[in-house]
Design a protein around this motif. Structure first.
Motif, PDB file in Angstrom:
ATOM      1  N   ASN A 161      -4.648   2.876   1.272  1.00 34.59           N
ATOM      2  CA  ASN A 161      -4.993   2.088  -0.142  1.00 34.59           C
ATOM      3  C   ASN A 161      -5.763   2.592  -1.004  1.00 34.59           C
ATOM      4  O   ASN A 161      -5.687   2.833  -2.202  1.00 34.59           O
ATOM      5  CB  ASN A 161      -5.094   0.804   0.199  1.00 34.59           C
ATOM      6  CG  ASN A 161      -3.971  -0.052   0.582  1.00 34.59           C
ATOM      7  OD1 ASN A 161      -2.984   0.196   0.105  1.00 34.59           O
ATOM      8  ND2 ASN A 161      -4.333  -1.307   1.084  1.00 34.59           N
ATOM      9  N   ALA A 169      -5.093   4.447  -4.644  1.00 37.59           N
ATOM     10  CA  ALA A 169      -5.567   3.657  -5.812  1.00 37.59           C
ATOM     11  C   ALA A 169      -5.836   4.664  -6.934  1.00 37.59           C
ATOM     12  O   ALA A 169      -5.743   4.270  -8.046  1.00 37.59           O
ATOM     13  CB  ALA A 169      -6.984   2.922  -5.488  1.00 37.59           C
ATOM     14  N   ASP A 193     -13.689   2.790  -3.539  1.00 38.75           N
ATOM     15  CA  ASP A 193     -12.724   3.985  -4.070  1.00 38.75           C
ATOM     16  C   ASP A 193     -13.107   3.878  -5.473  1.00 38.75           C
ATOM     17  O   ASP A 193     -13.745   2.956  -6.000  1.00 38.75           O
ATOM     18  CB  ASP A 193     -11.341   3.615  -4.046  1.00 38.75           C
ATOM     19  CG  ASP A 193     -10.862   2.656  -4.390  1.00 38.75           C
ATOM     20  OD1 ASP A 193     -10.934   2.274  -5.817  1.00 38.75           O
ATOM     21  OD2 ASP A 193     -10.243   1.734  -3.699  1.00 38.75           O
ATOM     22  N   GLY A 200      -9.660  -0.867  -9.478  1.00 43.34           N
ATOM     23  CA  GLY A 200     -10.218  -2.165  -9.139  1.00 43.34           C
ATOM     24  C   GLY A 200      -8.988  -3.178  -8.903  1.00 43.34           C
ATOM     25  O   GLY A 200      -7.791  -2.810  -9.195  1.00 43.34           O
ATOM     26  N   ILE A 213      -4.148 -10.677  -2.570  1.00 42.49           N
ATOM     27  CA  ILE A 213      -3.926  -9.254  -1.919  1.00 42.49           C
ATOM     28  C   ILE A 213      -3.606  -9.419  -0.463  1.00 42.49           C
ATOM     29  O   ILE A 213      -3.170  -8.399   0.016  1.00 42.49           O
ATOM     30  CB  ILE A 213      -4.805  -8.248  -2.256  1.00 42.49           C
ATOM     31  CG1 ILE A 213      -6.133  -8.562  -2.134  1.00 42.49           C
ATOM     32  CG2 ILE A 213      -4.631  -7.915  -3.777  1.00 42.49           C
ATOM     33  CD1 ILE A 213      -7.180  -7.521  -2.150  1.00 42.49           C
ATOM     34  N   PHE A 222       2.737  -9.082  -0.536  1.00 43.42           N
ATOM     35  CA  PHE A 222       2.125  -9.110  -1.876  1.00 43.42           C
ATOM     36  C   PHE A 222       1.984  -7.296  -2.126  1.00 43.42           C
ATOM     37  O   PHE A 222       1.189  -6.924  -1.493  1.00 43.42           O
ATOM     38  CB  PHE A 222       0.997  -9.850  -2.137  1.00 43.42           C
ATOM     39  CG  PHE A 222       0.311  -9.270  -3.660  1.00 43.42           C
ATOM     40  CD1 PHE A 222       0.880 -10.003  -4.685  1.00 43.42           C
ATOM     41  CD2 PHE A 222      -0.698  -8.413  -3.788  1.00 43.42           C
ATOM     42  CE1 PHE A 222       0.146  -9.634  -5.928  1.00 43.42           C
ATOM     43  CE2 PHE A 222      -1.222  -8.011  -5.116  1.00 43.42           C
ATOM     44  CZ  PHE A 222      -0.829  -8.710  -6.083  1.00 43.42           C
ATOM     45  N   THR A 223       2.660  -7.143  -3.279  1.00 42.17           N
ATOM     46  CA  THR A 223       2.535  -5.435  -3.620  1.00 42.17           C
ATOM     47  C   THR A 223       2.491  -5.188  -5.071  1.00 42.17           C
ATOM     48  O   THR A 223       3.184  -6.053  -5.766  1.00 42.17           O
ATOM     49  CB  THR A 223       3.253  -4.594  -2.659  1.00 42.17           C
ATOM     50  OG1 THR A 223       3.219  -3.231  -3.434  1.00 42.17           O
ATOM     51  CG2 THR A 223       4.768  -4.720  -3.112  1.00 42.17           C
ATOM     52  N   THR A 224       1.597  -4.339  -5.631  1.00 37.08           N
ATOM     53  CA  THR A 224       1.788  -3.911  -6.860  1.00 37.08           C
ATOM     54  C   THR A 224       2.431  -2.483  -7.055  1.00 37.08           C
ATOM     55  O   THR A 224       2.628  -1.954  -7.954  1.00 37.08           O
ATOM     56  CB  THR A 224       0.653  -4.131  -7.793  1.00 37.08           C
ATOM     57  OG1 THR A 224      -0.308  -3.168  -7.064  1.00 37.08           O
ATOM     58  CG2 THR A 224       0.135  -5.441  -7.845  1.00 37.08           C
ATOM     59  N   LYS A 225       2.929  -1.998  -5.743  1.00 33.85           N
ATOM     60  CA  LYS A 225       3.309  -0.700  -5.850  1.00 33.85           C
ATOM     61  C   LYS A 225       4.860  -0.718  -5.699  1.00 33.85           C
ATOM     62  O   LYS A 225       5.408  -1.390  -5.067  1.00 33.85           O
ATOM     63  CB  LYS A 225       2.873   0.114  -4.693  1.00 33.85           C
ATOM     64  CG  LYS A 225       1.404   0.057  -4.587  1.00 33.85           C
ATOM     65  CD  LYS A 225       0.766   0.467  -3.342  1.00 33.85           C
ATOM     66  CE  LYS A 225      -0.683   0.542  -3.208  1.00 33.85           C
ATOM     67  NZ  LYS A 225      -1.095   0.760  -1.871  1.00 33.85           N
ATOM     68  N   GLY A 283       5.773   0.268  -2.100  1.00 31.56           N
ATOM     69  CA  GLY A 283       4.916  -0.645  -1.289  1.00 31.56           C
ATOM     70  C   GLY A 283       5.734  -1.774  -0.479  1.00 31.56           C
ATOM     71  O   GLY A 283       6.596  -2.231  -0.903  1.00 31.56           O
ATOM     72  N   THR A 284       5.040  -2.096   0.591  1.00 31.82           N
ATOM     73  CA  THR A 284       5.865  -3.302   1.443  1.00 31.82           C
ATOM     74  C   THR A 284       4.779  -4.486   1.449  1.00 31.82           C
ATOM     75  O   THR A 284       5.532  -5.511   1.523  1.00 31.82           O
ATOM     76  CB  THR A 284       5.677  -2.894   3.110  1.00 31.82           C
ATOM     77  OG1 THR A 284       4.303  -2.717   3.263  1.00 31.82           O
ATOM     78  CG2 THR A 284       6.758  -1.783   3.004  1.00 31.82           C
ATOM     79  N   GLY A 285       3.486  -4.332   1.159  1.00 31.68           N
ATOM     80  CA  GLY A 285       2.718  -5.505   0.961  1.00 31.68           C
ATOM     81  C   GLY A 285       2.433  -6.049   2.401  1.00 31.68           C
ATOM     82  O   GLY A 285       1.720  -7.552   2.244  1.00 31.68           O
ATOM     83  N   GLY A 289       0.432  -4.040   4.492  1.00 32.47           N
ATOM     84  CA  GLY A 289      -0.729  -3.427   5.128  1.00 32.47           C
ATOM     85  C   GLY A 289      -1.992  -4.315   5.342  1.00 32.47           C
ATOM     86  O   GLY A 289      -2.627  -4.611   6.166  1.00 32.47           O
ATOM     87  N   LEU A 290      -2.302  -5.014   3.997  1.00 29.12           N
ATOM     88  CA  LEU A 290      -3.593  -5.616   4.105  1.00 29.12           C
ATOM     89  C   LEU A 290      -3.468  -7.006   4.685  1.00 29.12           C
ATOM     90  O   LEU A 290      -4.235  -7.512   5.335  1.00 29.12           O
ATOM     91  CB  LEU A 290      -3.963  -6.182   2.517  1.00 29.12           C
ATOM     92  CG  LEU A 290      -4.691  -4.962   1.776  1.00 29.12           C
ATOM     93  CD1 LEU A 290      -5.206  -5.235   0.430  1.00 29.12           C
ATOM     94  CD2 LEU A 290      -5.827  -4.275   2.631  1.00 29.12           C
ATOM     95  N   ALA A 333     -12.353  -0.522  -6.313  1.00 31.24           N
ATOM     96  CA  ALA A 333     -12.157  -1.566  -5.570  1.00 31.24           C
ATOM     97  C   ALA A 333     -13.297  -1.461  -4.222  1.00 31.24           C
ATOM     98  O   ALA A 333     -13.817  -0.294  -3.857  1.00 31.24           O
ATOM     99  CB  ALA A 333     -10.853  -1.758  -4.755  1.00 31.24           C
ATOM    100  N   PHE A 339     -13.647  -2.835  -0.167  1.00 28.06           N
ATOM    101  CA  PHE A 339     -13.115  -3.573   0.790  1.00 28.06           C
ATOM    102  C   PHE A 339     -14.519  -3.454   2.160  1.00 28.06           C
ATOM    103  O   PHE A 339     -14.983  -2.680   2.265  1.00 28.06           O
ATOM    104  CB  PHE A 339     -12.053  -2.985   1.609  1.00 28.06           C
ATOM    105  CG  PHE A 339     -10.816  -3.503   0.740  1.00 28.06           C
ATOM    106  CD1 PHE A 339     -10.010  -4.426   1.099  1.00 28.06           C
ATOM    107  CD2 PHE A 339     -10.486  -2.607  -0.301  1.00 28.06           C
ATOM    108  CE1 PHE A 339      -8.694  -4.920   0.356  1.00 28.06           C
ATOM    109  CE2 PHE A 339      -9.180  -2.856  -1.090  1.00 28.06           C
ATOM    110  CZ  PHE A 339      -8.335  -4.031  -0.915  1.00 28.06           C
TER     111      PHE A 339
END
Ligand code: ADP
Length: 577
Positions: free
Chosen positions: A464, A468, A492, A496, A505, A510-513, A516-518, A520-521, A545, A547
């Protein structure tokens, strides 16, 4: 003296004694803003003493009795003006008294000197007290001018304190001036022989009531009982009180800490609310209450509470609940999809063989023309279908992984975090030029944990972070000991995470890509919890961001949920988010 005047005088003196008692008892129960109760108690005592002295003078016949009576009331007359000055300076806090509040004691020196004349000045430089009426000497004018001056200065300080708070209107401030002018005028009339009788002590009663009410109204004095006020001061909930116009009159230390804008007194309520609610690192809830009495709204109160920790805990529980529900759902779907998928795959394999045989050129020529074309495409179609099925199979496999609650403790081994990070970085940077992941570590930090789970979390975080900011994929990783475990910070230089998205997130899917699959997190969050640690997200001050993964050095003995609540990083979630 006519009998009516005498009766009025006696009644007036008793009225002052009553007011003095009321003020003194009140001062013992309440704390006055900026002033301890001692000054008020002394003030009330002197008011009463002056009136008692006047009454004693009226009944004294012998020169000795007259002297005792005059010493009594003159003690009050001498020290009342500096005590008023003391009260007023403590409320106004002028710069000279801020440096050393004890300097106000100098105001008592002059009256103390003149009062002492009663014991040694037999020449009558000050006053011949035993004469009836007393005869003033040359020093008496000096004394009078000083006392008037100090009364006026006290009034000016009191008005300044009231107007600085910004809640008093002209009428309130004028009441203070009038209240002080009342006894001064009475005294001046007596001093200039306009009146035969000294009515100063009588004027003190109404004057004190007027000034006290005006001081309460202007916010210079507070009428909150002392015990309740000290409880409010010690609360960790912010309590702000404002006048009907919304201007803040008082605020407890917690309110000043939560709003973090210095002194709140004099500010408008909406400004304080905005200051508290806009603090990026905290979640502060505000609740306004209208203060009423029989006459209507008398002001407003605002309660500020720090919901940062509670909100972080609620968010964790919510995510945990959603993950659990999703886990059961995906397990069911994966199971149901798997069965038909198995025979679709088996049938496709059979079809593949048939398609190969049919695609033989010699054989095709024996078929009618329209069929020849369809048969030629058949192999490609079967191949494409097989690819699609393979993608479904791998998705189902991922869903099964997501739904499964692996016994991470059963597979616990000693995990070298530096090594795990290096391996995860190698995977996350496939296709990235150079070595954009900078790992800083004290070295040798290990945790007893599930290596696969730790590795999976690290890969997700690093991937991620690299994604980013594809143009500037510089990622900084810090590994350090924290509490009873190890913290891995992944930072990173990307855009952010928007504040509005932060709570979402860790949500599954939930993904903004666009690709993406949403998962991972949410998967990483779940794994971290199962390992007895925690995962939290926030933004760095300079952008990008951040983490934080915290893992306990040893596997926790309790259930994952309990350990998550007890985790020292629970605070960190709030700090960072
Ligand atoms: P995916 O990567 O498939 O979108 P994730 O669960 O890993 O799924 O991430 C969910 C979302 O969290 C991402 O789509 C992105 O919006 C946000 N996110 C995760 N990591 C970062 C990061 N380092 N910087 C900015 N946003 C991030």
């Amino acid at each position: 003296m006519p009998i009516l005047s005498t009766m009025t005088l006696v009644f007036g003196l008793f009225q002052t004694i009553f007011v003095a008692g009321w003020l003194t008892i009140g001062a013992l129960q309440r704390r006055i803003a900026g002033v301890g109760s001692a000054a008020y108690v002394f003030f009330g005592f002197l008011m009463a003493l002056w009136s008692i002295g006047e009454l004693l003078v009226m009944v004294a016949h012998e020169p000795e009795g007259v002297l005792i009576a005059r010493r009594t009331f003159f003690f009050a007359a001498a020290f009342l003006p500096p005590t008023w000055f003391w009260l007023a300076t403590r409320a106004a806090k002028p710069r000279w008294s801020n440096k050393n509040p004890k300097r106000v004691a100098y105001a008592f020196i002059t009256p103390a000197f003149f009062y002492s004349c009663l014991y040694w000045d037999s020449a009558g430089n000050f006053v011949h007290w035993t004469a009836m009426p007393p005869v003033a000497g040359p020093w008496f004018d000096l004394y009078t001018i000083y006392q008037y001056g100090i009364c006026v200065a006290g009034a000016a300080y009191c008005i300044q304190a009231g107007s600085r708070l910004g809640r008093s209107d002209l009428r309130t401030l004028a009441s203070i001036a009038f209240g002080v002018a009342l006894p001064i005028t009475a005294n001046l009339f007596y001093y200039l022989d306009v009146m035969e009788q000294d009515w100063t002590a009588v004027a003190l009663g109404p004057a004190a009531v007027l000034v006290w009410v005006a001081a309460l109204h202007s916010g210079v004095a507070s009428s909150v009982p002392i015990d309740r006020e000290s409880v409010i001061d010690q609360l960790d909930v912010g309590v702000i009180v404002a006048d009907p116009g919304g201007r803040i009159v008082s605020a407890n230390p917690a309110a000043e800490r939560l709003a973090d804008v210095g002194s709140l007194r004099g500010m408008l309520l909406p400004e304080a609310v905005a200051a508290a609610e806009q603090r990026p690192e905290m979640m502060i809830e505000s609740r306004a209450i209208a203060l009423t009495n029989r006459l209507g709204v008398t002001g407003h109160a605002l309660i500020l509470s720090d919901r940062t920790d509670a909100e972080a805990a609620r968010r964790r529980l919510e995510i945990g609940g959603r993950l659990e529900a999703l886990g059961s759902l995906t397990a069911g779907i994966a199971h149901e999809v798997n069965n038909p998928l198995a025979f679709i795959q088996a049938n496709l394999s059979a079809l593949e063989g048939t398609a190969k045989e049919l695609s033989d050129k010699e054989f095709r020529r024996t078929l009618p023309e329209p069929l020849q074309e369809s048969v030629a495409e058949m192999a490609a179609l079967v191949e494409e279908t097989q690819e699609g099925v393979e993608r479904i199979r791998s998705l189902v496999q991922r869903l099964k992984t997501f739904a499964r609650t692996p016994d991470v403790h059963a597979t616990a081994v000693e995990v070298d975090l530096d090594r795990a990070l290096r391996q995860a970085a190698a995977i996350a940077t496939i296709g990235q030029p150079g070595h954009p992941i900078d790992i800083q570590s004290v070295g040798g930090l290990r945790v007893i944990s599930s290596e696969t789970a730790v590795f999976q979390i690290l890969v997700n975080l690093l991937l991620n972070a690299v994604q980013a900011a594809p143009d500037r994929p510089s990622v900084h990783v810090l590994v350090r000991a924290e509490g009873a475990g190890v913290e891995v910070l992944v930072e990173d230089e990307g855009p952010g995470i928007a504040k509005a998205l932060l709570p979402r997130i860790f949500d599954p899917f939930f993904t903004t890509k666009s690709t993406g699959t949403g998962l991972g997190l949410s998967l990483s969050y779940d794994l971290a919890e199962q390992l007895g640690g925690s995962l939290s997200a926030g933004n760095r001050e300079g952008g990008g961001a951040c983490f934080s993964l915290w893992l306990p050095s040893n596997p926790p003995m309790m259930g994952a949920e309990e350990s998550c609540v007890a985790s020292p990083r629970a605070q960190g979630v709030a700090d960072m988010a």
